[in-house]
Design an enzyme around this catalytic site. Structure first.
Site, PDB file in Angstrom:
ATOM      1  N   LYS A 116       0.191  -3.356  -6.532  1.00  0.00           N
ATOM      2  CA  LYS A 116      -0.524  -2.080  -6.568  1.00  0.00           C
ATOM      3  C   LYS A 116      -1.398  -1.927  -7.814  1.00  0.00           C
ATOM      4  O   LYS A 116      -2.470  -1.358  -7.744  1.00  0.00           O
ATOM      5  CB  LYS A 116       0.476  -0.926  -6.526  1.00  0.00           C
ATOM      6  CG  LYS A 116       1.153  -0.709  -5.178  1.00  0.00           C
ATOM      7  CD  LYS A 116       2.046   0.539  -5.253  1.00  0.00           C
ATOM      8  CE  LYS A 116       3.138   0.555  -4.221  1.00  0.00           C
ATOM      9  NZ  LYS A 116       2.716   0.811  -2.856  1.00  0.00           N
ATOM     10  N   ARG A 296      -3.417  -6.544   7.031  1.00  0.00           N
ATOM     11  CA  ARG A 296      -2.879  -6.977   8.331  1.00  0.00           C
ATOM     12  C   ARG A 296      -3.213  -5.908   9.368  1.00  0.00           C
ATOM     13  O   ARG A 296      -3.760  -4.858   9.019  1.00  0.00           O
ATOM     14  CB  ARG A 296      -1.363  -7.107   8.233  1.00  0.00           C
ATOM     15  CG  ARG A 296      -0.756  -5.823   7.679  1.00  0.00           C
ATOM     16  CD  ARG A 296       0.732  -5.753   7.816  1.00  0.00           C
ATOM     17  NE  ARG A 296       1.325  -4.785   6.907  1.00  0.00           N
ATOM     18  CZ  ARG A 296       1.393  -3.485   7.096  1.00  0.00           C
ATOM     19  NH1 ARG A 296       0.884  -2.940   8.187  1.00  0.00           N
ATOM     20  NH2 ARG A 296       1.949  -2.682   6.216  1.00  0.00           N
TER      21      ARG A 296
HETATM   22  P1  ADP Z   1       4.839   2.325  -0.487  1.00  0.00           P
HETATM   23  O1  ADP Z   1       3.976   1.093  -0.642  1.00  0.00           O
HETATM   24  O2  ADP Z   1       6.157   2.213  -1.209  1.00  0.00           O
HETATM   25  O3  ADP Z   1       4.964   2.788   0.919  1.00  0.00           O
HETATM   26  P2  ADP Z   1       2.614   4.094  -1.139  1.00  0.00           P
HETATM   27  O4  ADP Z   1       1.898   3.903  -2.423  1.00  0.00           O
HETATM   28  O5  ADP Z   1       1.969   3.559   0.098  1.00  0.00           O
HETATM   29  O6  ADP Z   1       4.089   3.471  -1.316  1.00  0.00           O
HETATM   30  O7  ADP Z   1       2.966   5.613  -0.943  1.00  0.00           O
HETATM   31  C1  ADP Z   1       3.802   6.043   0.116  1.00  0.00           C
HETATM   32  C2  ADP Z   1       3.649   7.532   0.349  1.00  0.00           C
HETATM   33  O8  ADP Z   1       3.996   8.256  -0.845  1.00  0.00           O
HETATM   34  C3  ADP Z   1       2.254   8.012   0.678  1.00  0.00           C
HETATM   35  O9  ADP Z   1       1.958   7.877   2.043  1.00  0.00           O
HETATM   36  C4  ADP Z   1       2.318   9.460   0.240  1.00  0.00           C
HETATM   37  O10 ADP Z   1       3.002  10.231   1.209  1.00  0.00           O
HETATM   38  C5  ADP Z   1       3.185   9.412  -0.993  1.00  0.00           C
HETATM   39  N1  ADP Z   1       2.362   9.278  -2.230  1.00  0.00           N
HETATM   40  C6  ADP Z   1       1.955   8.128  -2.778  1.00  0.00           C
HETATM   41  N2  ADP Z   1       1.216   8.348  -3.898  1.00  0.00           N
HETATM   42  C7  ADP Z   1       1.167   9.684  -4.065  1.00  0.00           C
HETATM   43  C8  ADP Z   1       0.573  10.555  -5.057  1.00  0.00           C
HETATM   44  N3  ADP Z   1      -0.108  10.087  -6.117  1.00  0.00           N
HETATM   45  N4  ADP Z   1       0.737  11.872  -4.913  1.00  0.00           N
HETATM   46  C9  ADP Z   1       1.448  12.383  -3.870  1.00  0.00           C
HETATM   47  N5  ADP Z   1       2.043  11.629  -2.924  1.00  0.00           N
HETATM   48  C10 ADP Z   1       1.909  10.296  -3.009  1.00  0.00           C
END
Ligand code: ADP
Length: 646
Positions: A116, A296
């Site tokens: 990330k 993907r």
């Molecule tokens: P992972 O890869 O663990 O699934 P993500 O970075 O894709 O993590 O984030 C998963 C979820 O967390 C997002 O879909 C959102 O709902 C929440 N989220 C992520 N970043 C933020 C943020 N900066 N503020 C609020 N919610 C967030």
């Protein structure tokens, strides 16, 4: 185009890939584990090769066995589906080294997006907005705390190697930062073997909106957005396209950012650029930020296919075979609205625990798209994700597509395992969702109402009693009612832990009566069916010692055998059993340890979530029956406490 491909996956996504390949005249080789010898994807493929044991590490994650199967079968390319090896750059390298084509992006593109923090830095350079935050190398706790201070609370700590919401912590106040940092790091270290974190602004009223992109290595286009804000513990539940409230400006800005992201890494194939959106004041082009890119095909790709009319798997095959993108951006248009609901074998009222079971009965409605990897009679096993199907509706407007989704969910019939069908139905009927007022907290805020189990009324319980007695269908008029009348039969059933009795008797040649708790429910014959007091025909069916009633929501009853009741009463709280199928992560006690009621004894993992098992009473551990790494069926004993001598 390839003549033959190997599909390195299982379940619904393997089936879905095979269907498009067949439509294009491409032959498919499937691979399967011990647990999947009779699976639907094996039956659909032209050829199937066994690659190992049931555990993913022994089969679907074995790149050597998969590549050997591809070479043996004469396939020219490998489609990885999603999950398993789909985002593993070493696998891509190995596939190419074997002289085969990987249907997906290059190993470099996957690596660039794999972590990330690195992905964020790359996107910043490409001019894609990223969530304000710190994603540098300095992992010193003090330094991170100062970064959080500068960003401004609330902040989110995220594992750089994260996925599935693991290693993620929301911190509201500076004084909690250190402890949350420590726990995020510990979780990241166990889950990913990498405890590095980043800190970013926690977005208010967050919505998850992602852009589907597609590249051919030189050029990329976007296929509009999907809104995936309906999440439970960061896992998507219902997705839709387009996003409610999306403006032309914002779509253009997001689409351009996503295409920039893809072109910055010379992306080839299908990909998804995920953004987090601050929806506290509606949708605005300056309020979305890059979160991550998934390199993907995504689980929820059917909603995009529905609204664009484009088959993404067809494009994946064509681009992997060397074609350039078949269209330019202006050729892609948006038609109507689509929803996808994910149907899982899971026990919602007890905290969404994954469930297993043989699908004694499985019916999907007409008029919607159903992606599934199982058929009636198949087993949902403890080895893999317990998804049963994805149900996708597509209508001219959002209102109509949502009505179609509701009707489709109500007409879906599953027996043999508990499912989240009732939960999905309630969510699809939620007024806030219907109004398009979605954010990632919607499910959490309404969880009690959405996850509550419905209590069946008398009419439903009476139907269950009829089916239990084998009377779900009325005898034909020719048979004559008198063949089995006059009848009086008592049935004992159990629903959700509550037992009740029903007395079934005949009233006249066209009426049968069920008495429950002193109330009479009459069913009248209409040709070969019984019709209840509400005018609806009996939909209950008996499967072994279970009865399922499909009345909008599905109700499951157990037919109680009086001989078994004594057994159940003897259940000992001194035996700690697996509440769901899953993996033992840790055993926290040893033989001879004394424990108190409520003490943590073991940790299990199921569906990417950890569940702690506690002692049901005070006692001494007499036997530990499992070890970390064991895969368990629901109900398997983990730990025994010494018997209590009174
Ligand atoms: P992972 O890869 O663990 O699934 P993500 O970075 O894709 O993590 O984030 C998963 C979820 O967390 C997002 O879909 C959102 O709902 C929440 N989220 C992520 N970043 C933020 C943020 N900066 N503020 C609020 N919610 C967030």
């Amino acid at each position: 185009m390839f003549d033959k491909i190997l599909v390195a996956n299982r379940g619904e996504i393997a089936c879905r890939i095979i269907q498009t390949a067949h439509r294009l005249g491409v032959t498919c080789t499937a691979v399967y584990s011990d647990a999947d010898a009779n699976a639907r994807h094996v039956a659909l493929a032209d050829q199937a090769l066994h690659i190992g044991g049931a555990a993913p590490a022994d089969s679907y994650l074995r790149s050597d066995a998969i590549i050997a199967a591809a070479l043996e079968s004469g396939a020219q390319a490998i489609h990885p589906g999603y999950g398993f090896l789909s985002e593993n750059p070493e696998f891509v390298d190995a596939v190419e080294k074997a002289g085969l084509i990987f249907i997906g992006p290059s190993a470099e593109a996957i690596r660039a997006m794999g972590l990330k923090d690195a992905a964020k830095r790359l996107m910043e350079q490409a001019g894609v907005p990223v969530v304000p935050g710190f994603h540098g190398d300095d992992q010193d706790a003090e330094h991170l705390a100062r970064a959080a201070e500068e960003i401004g609370y609330p902040v989110l700590i995220k594992a750089v190697a994260g996925g599935g919401g693991k290693g993620m912590r929301l911190v509201d106040r500076a004084q909690d930062f250190a402890s949350h940092l420590a726990s995020a790091r510990a979780e990241a270290a166990t889950a990913f073997g990498n405890d590095a974190v980043l800190v970013e602004k926690y977005v208010a009223k967050p919505r998850h909106i992602e852009m589907q992109i597609f590249g051919d290595g030189a050029r990329a286009v976007h296929l509009f957005e999907r809104d995936c804000s309906l999440q439970r513990r960061h896992q998507k539940v219902i997705e839709e396209a387009p996003a409610p409230g999306m403006t032309a400006d914002m779509r253009m800005a997001m689409g351009a950012a996503a295409v920039r992201a893809a072109e910055a890494i010379g992306y080839s194939g299908a990909g998804t650029v995920e953004f987090i959106v601050d929806a506290s004041k509606g949708l605005h082009p300056d309020r979305f930020w890059f979160m991550e890119m998934n390199t993907r095909l995504q689980v929820e790709h059917p909603v995009t296919e529905a609204v664009t009319g484009i088959d993404l798997v067809e494009w994946q095959l064509r681009v992997a075979a060397g074609e350039t993108l078949p269209v330019v951006q202006e050729d892609i248009s948006l038609k109507g609205h689509a929803f996808e609901a994910r149907l899982y074998a899971e026990d919602v009222p007890s905290g969404f625990l994954p469930a297993t079971g043989r699908l004694a009965h499985l019916r999907f409605p007409q008029g919607v798209r159903v992606d599934t990897g199982v058929r009636e009679g198949d087993e949902i096993s403890a080895w893999y994700d317990p998804m049963i199907a994805k149900i996708t509706s597509h209508g001219p407007t959002r209102d109509i597509a949502l009505l179609q989704l509701r009707a489709a969910l109500a007409a879906t019939e599953v027996a043999g395992t508990v499912t989240n069908l009732t939960f999905l139905g309630k969510l699809a009927a939620h007024p806030g969702f219907a109004a398009g007022d979605v954010d990632t907290g919607l499910i959490g805020r309404n969880l009690d109402a959405l996850a509550a189990s419905d209590i069946p009324g008398d009419a439903v319980r009476a139907q269950a009693a009829l089916a239990a007695a084998g009377l779900d269908r009325a005898p034909s008029a020719f048979q004559g009612f008198s063949l089995w009348a006059p009848l009086e039969q008592d049935m004992r059933l159990c629903q959700n832990g509550e037992e009740f009795e029903a007395r079934i008797s005949t009233v006249d040649a066209a009426t049968i009566r069920v008495r429950i708790d002193g109330r009479d429910i009459d069913f009248r014959r209409s040709s070969d069916r019984w019709v209840g007091p509400d005018g609806a025909p009996v939909t209950a069916r008996r499967f072994g010692d279970h009865v399922a009633v499909f009345a909008g929501a599905a109700f499951e009853f157990q037919v109680v055998d009086p001989l078994l009741v004594a057994d159940a009463l003897a259940h000992d709280p001194g035996v700690i059993e697996a509440p769901m199928p899953g993996l033992v992560k840790a055993v926290l006690v040893r033989d001879g340890d004394s424990v108190s009621a409520g003490d943590k004894l073991a940790v299990m993992e199921a569906m990417k979530m950890e569940h702690t098992l506690t002692a049901g009473r005070d006692g001494t551990v007499s036997e530990v029956l499992v070890a970390a790494g064991d895969q368990l069926e629901a109900g398997a004993a983990l730990i025994r406490l010494e018997e209590v001598v009174e």
